[in-house]
Design an enzyme around this catalytic site. Structure first.
Site, PDB file in Angstrom:
ATOM      1  N   LYS A  68      13.424  -3.572  -3.720  1.00  0.00           N
ATOM      2  CA  LYS A  68      13.472  -3.140  -2.331  1.00  0.00           C
ATOM      3  C   LYS A  68      14.867  -2.679  -1.915  1.00  0.00           C
ATOM      4  O   LYS A  68      15.018  -1.777  -1.083  1.00  0.00           O
ATOM      5  CB  LYS A  68      12.964  -4.251  -1.423  1.00  0.00           C
ATOM      6  CG  LYS A  68      11.446  -4.443  -1.503  1.00  0.00           C
ATOM      7  CD  LYS A  68      10.973  -5.461  -0.502  1.00  0.00           C
ATOM      8  CE  LYS A  68       9.445  -5.512  -0.449  1.00  0.00           C
ATOM      9  NZ  LYS A  68       8.824  -5.764  -1.740  1.00  0.00           N
ATOM     10  N   ARG A 128       0.716   1.302  -5.474  1.00  0.00           N
ATOM     11  CA  ARG A 128      -0.597   0.878  -5.962  1.00  0.00           C
ATOM     12  C   ARG A 128      -1.616   1.104  -4.861  1.00  0.00           C
ATOM     13  O   ARG A 128      -1.283   1.555  -3.765  1.00  0.00           O
ATOM     14  CB  ARG A 128      -0.575  -0.614  -6.314  1.00  0.00           C
ATOM     15  CG  ARG A 128      -0.051  -1.484  -5.161  1.00  0.00           C
ATOM     16  CD  ARG A 128      -0.214  -2.950  -5.388  1.00  0.00           C
ATOM     17  NE  ARG A 128       0.485  -3.759  -4.420  1.00  0.00           N
ATOM     18  CZ  ARG A 128       0.073  -4.038  -3.200  1.00  0.00           C
ATOM     19  NH1 ARG A 128      -1.062  -3.521  -2.756  1.00  0.00           N
ATOM     20  NH2 ARG A 128       0.775  -4.806  -2.392  1.00  0.00           N
ATOM     21  N   GLU A 148      17.428  -7.751   6.943  1.00  0.00           N
ATOM     22  CA  GLU A 148      17.145  -6.701   7.904  1.00  0.00           C
ATOM     23  C   GLU A 148      17.144  -7.281   9.310  1.00  0.00           C
ATOM     24  O   GLU A 148      16.800  -8.456   9.502  1.00  0.00           O
ATOM     25  CB  GLU A 148      15.768  -6.062   7.645  1.00  0.00           C
ATOM     26  CG  GLU A 148      15.689  -5.206   6.403  1.00  0.00           C
ATOM     27  CD  GLU A 148      14.315  -4.600   6.209  1.00  0.00           C
ATOM     28  OE1 GLU A 148      13.376  -5.039   6.924  1.00  0.00           O
ATOM     29  OE2 GLU A 148      14.170  -3.726   5.357  1.00  0.00           O
TER      30      GLU A 148
END
Length: 667
Positions: A116, A292, A200
């Site tokens: 990430k 996916r 974040e």
């Protein structure tokens, strides 16, 4: 072209992939662990191969065993589904090195988005907007604390290598950061084998909007519109819908353009989802990309009219996308509700047990049911507790929501705790009905959605008592038929007694509440003397266990499932479990003794935070239990002294066992 497909997954997604493959004439091969020997996906496949013991790390996460199974079966392609190895770049690479077609993107794209932190850097370069945060490689606690203080609080800690809410913590202030960081790193390492985290800024009331994209090997890339996945508990999705309520054409276009730019930045091929956070001002920020198929892909299929698994297979065979962007249209509205084995009243803890009774809605053109379980299956501790997905479609959101309510009303689960009643309450919530949702919806409405059920109504008591009577009549009739004198008055089931008026006492319990009922047999019918009223009742039992009743002149229906002294009433989208107080059997006390702590679910002890003889206060952490790859801290319920610790680190425990004993007051 390939004619045999191995599905490297289990449960609902394996069954769903098989449905499309079978329709296309492709032979399917399942893999399974020892825990899944009799599972539905094993029964549906053309061939099934055992790959190991129940723990996923020894079976479904063993790339070598799965590739060996594919080669043994003659499969030319492998579909990873979602979860397990679906976003594992090494597995994708190993498949291709073994000469197998991997139904998914190139390994390089998976690797780019799987980390990430690296993904955020790539998206920044591509011009995709990001939430302010820290995505660097420096992972020392002191360095991360400095970055957290720079970003500001509240703050979101996230595992760099995974998703699904695992390794995720919201930190409200600097004092809580060290303990939250340690827990997030432990959970990330357990779930993904990588303890790296990113930071974040935490948006208070964002919406979770994701864009479904699809790319082929010829440079074509399209989007199939958006899904709103804001309704979440424990950072995991519960209800998803498409299109997003209130989405403007302009904002949809902006988010879709950013999603396609994100996919093109990594030369993406196949099905993918770009996830964004949308704030209250209409600004959106890249969150992550899932390389996916998503759990919630059916809502996209229902509004677009396209089978995404079929598209995956076509792209894997190096065919172009079936449509260009201008040919794609939104048709109506779709909503998906995830039916989980969990206890909403206990912070949604996963539940285990046997599905003694399972009835799902009948599939129609407007109602789709994706499930990998059947009645009689055992839901254990090793895998995700998803039981089924209920997906509905309507011309409008209002119509789809009405159909979802009906689908939930038709859903019956007995044998373990599930979230059906919780989902039903969500559907009735005025804010949700109006499309006013965000990721804080469930916590904000917690009191309403997670309220403890109130006292039983007269109708519920009457239905349960009537069921007991009708069941006893059936048993008496069977005994009479099997006897030497079937016409004897002693086998009479109408309540007849010699020289006396007949009545029966019934005592039902709901937790600490007691409900005494007296059933009177009268020439004109049955009369129930309830704590709050007296009602005339009559009814009949259907062959499938349904109860058709007339109570006080009003017709109604329900279903009651009996397991020994336990009676589960299913009616009007509500589940109530009662206990019949029968002196022949006594009352089983499952509660722990004074000062004891009971395991809330089966799992593994991964940390012990105290010791025998230690003085503890209310709320002190005592040990940490891991179940379904999530951590659950057991805190002290009182002040006192730890007198015994019954389990140590790495030991498995069953639900309901005593973990620790606390004696006396700690002073």
């Amino acid at each position: 072209m390939f004619d045999t497909l191995l599905i490297a997954n289990r449960g609902e997604i394996a069954c769903r992939i098989m449905a499309t493959a079978t329709r296309l004439g492709i032979r399917t091969v399942a893999v399974y662990s020892e825990a899944d020997t009799d599972s539905r996906h094993v029964q549906l496949a053309d061939e099934a191969i055992l790959i190991g013991p129940p723990p996923a790390r020894d079976s479904y996460l063993r790339a070598d065993k799965i590739i060996a199974a594919a080669q043994r079966s003659g499969a030319q392609a492998v579909h990873p589904g979602y979860g397990f190895l679906a976003e594992n770049a090494e597995f994708a690479r190993a498949c291709r090195e073994a000469g197998l077609v991997f139904i998914g993107p190139p390994a390089g794209a998976i690797a780019a988005m799987g980390d990430k932190s690296r993904a955020k850097q790539l998206m920044a370069t591509a011009g995709v907007p990001l939430v302010p945060g820290y995505h660097g490689l420096e992972q020392e606690p002191e360095a991360l604390q400095r970055q957290a203080d720079r970003i500001g609080y509240p703050l979101l800690l996230k595992a760099s290598a995974g998703g699904g809410g695992k390794g995720m913590r919201v930190v409200e202030n600097p004092q809580d950061f060290p303990s939250a960081l340690a827990a997030a790193k432990r959970e990330a390492l357990s779930a993904f084998g990588n303890e790296q985290v990113l930071l974040e800024r935490y948006l208070r009331r964002p919406r979770h909007i994701e864009i479904q994209i699809f790319a082929d090997n010829f440079g074509n890339c399209v989007h199939l519109f958006e899904r709103d996945c804001s309704l979440q508990r424990r950072h995991q999705k519960v209800i998803e819908e498409a299109p997003a309520p209130g989405m403007s054409v302009e904002l949809r276009g902006q988010m879709a353009a950013a999603a396609i730019a994100a996919a093109q930045a990594i030369d993406y091929v196949g099905a993918g989802t770009i996830e964004f956070l949308l704030d209250e001002e209409g600004s959106f920020y890249f969150m992550e990309m899932n390389t996916r198929l998503q759990v919630e892909h059916p809502v996209t299929e229902l509004i677009s009219g396209h089978d995404l698994v079929e598209w995956q297979l076509l792209v894997a065979e190096r065919q172009p996308l079936p449509c260009i962007q201008e040919q794609l249209r939104i048709s109506g509205h779709a909503i998906e509700a995830r039916l989980y084995a969990e206890d909403p009243l206990r912070d949604f803890l996963p539940a285990t047990g046997t599905l003694q009774h399972l009835r799902l809605p009948e599939a129609t053109a407007q109602i789709r049911v994706d499930s990998g379980v059947r009645q009689g299956d055992r839901i254990g501790i090793h895998y995700d507790p998803l039981l089924a997905k209920l997906i509905v479609h309507g011309e409008t959101r209002e119509q789809a929501l009405r159909r979802l309510r009906r689908a939930l009303d038709a859903t019956e689960v007995v044998g373990l705790n599930c979230n059906r009643d919780f989902l039903r309450r969500v559907c009735d919530n005025e804010e949700f009905s109006g499309g006013r949702i965000d990721t804080g919806f469930i916590p904000r409405h917690q009191e309403e959605l997670l309220s403890v059920p109130g006292p039983l109504s007269d109708e519920q008591l009457a239905l349960t008592t009537l069921y007991l009577l009708l069941q006893r009549r059936q048993q008496a009739q069977l005994q009479a038929q099997d006897s030497f004198e079937p016409n004897s008055p002693w086998h009479e089931t109408s309540g007849w007694r010699l020289n006396s008026h007949n009545y029966h006492h019934v005592l039902l319990r709901d937790g600490d509440r007691e409900y005494p009922v007296i059933l009177h047999y009268r020439p004109e019918g049955l009369l129930l003397e309830l704590p709050g009223a007296s009602l005339e009742v009559s009814g009949s039992l259907d062959p499938d266990g349904g109860l058709q009743a007339t109570i006080g002149g009003r017709r109604c229906q329900a279903r009651i499932i009996r397991n020994g002294l336990e009676l589960t009433l299913l009616q009007k989208g509500v589940t109530r479990t009662l206990h019949l107080d029968d002196p022949l059997y006594g009352v089983l006390d499952l509660q722990g003794g004074e000062g004891s702590l009971i395991a809330p679910m089966p799992g593994k002890i991964i940390a012990v935070h105290t010791a025998i003889g230690a003085m503890v206060e209310t709320g002190d952490p005592l040990l940490t239990l891991e179940a379904m790859k999530m951590e659950h801290t057991i805190n002290s319920p009182k002040n006192g002294t730890v007198s015994d610790i019954f389990f140590q680190i790495d030991e498995m425990v069953e639900e309901g066992v005593q973990l620790i004993a606390i004696a006396g007051e700690g002073g």
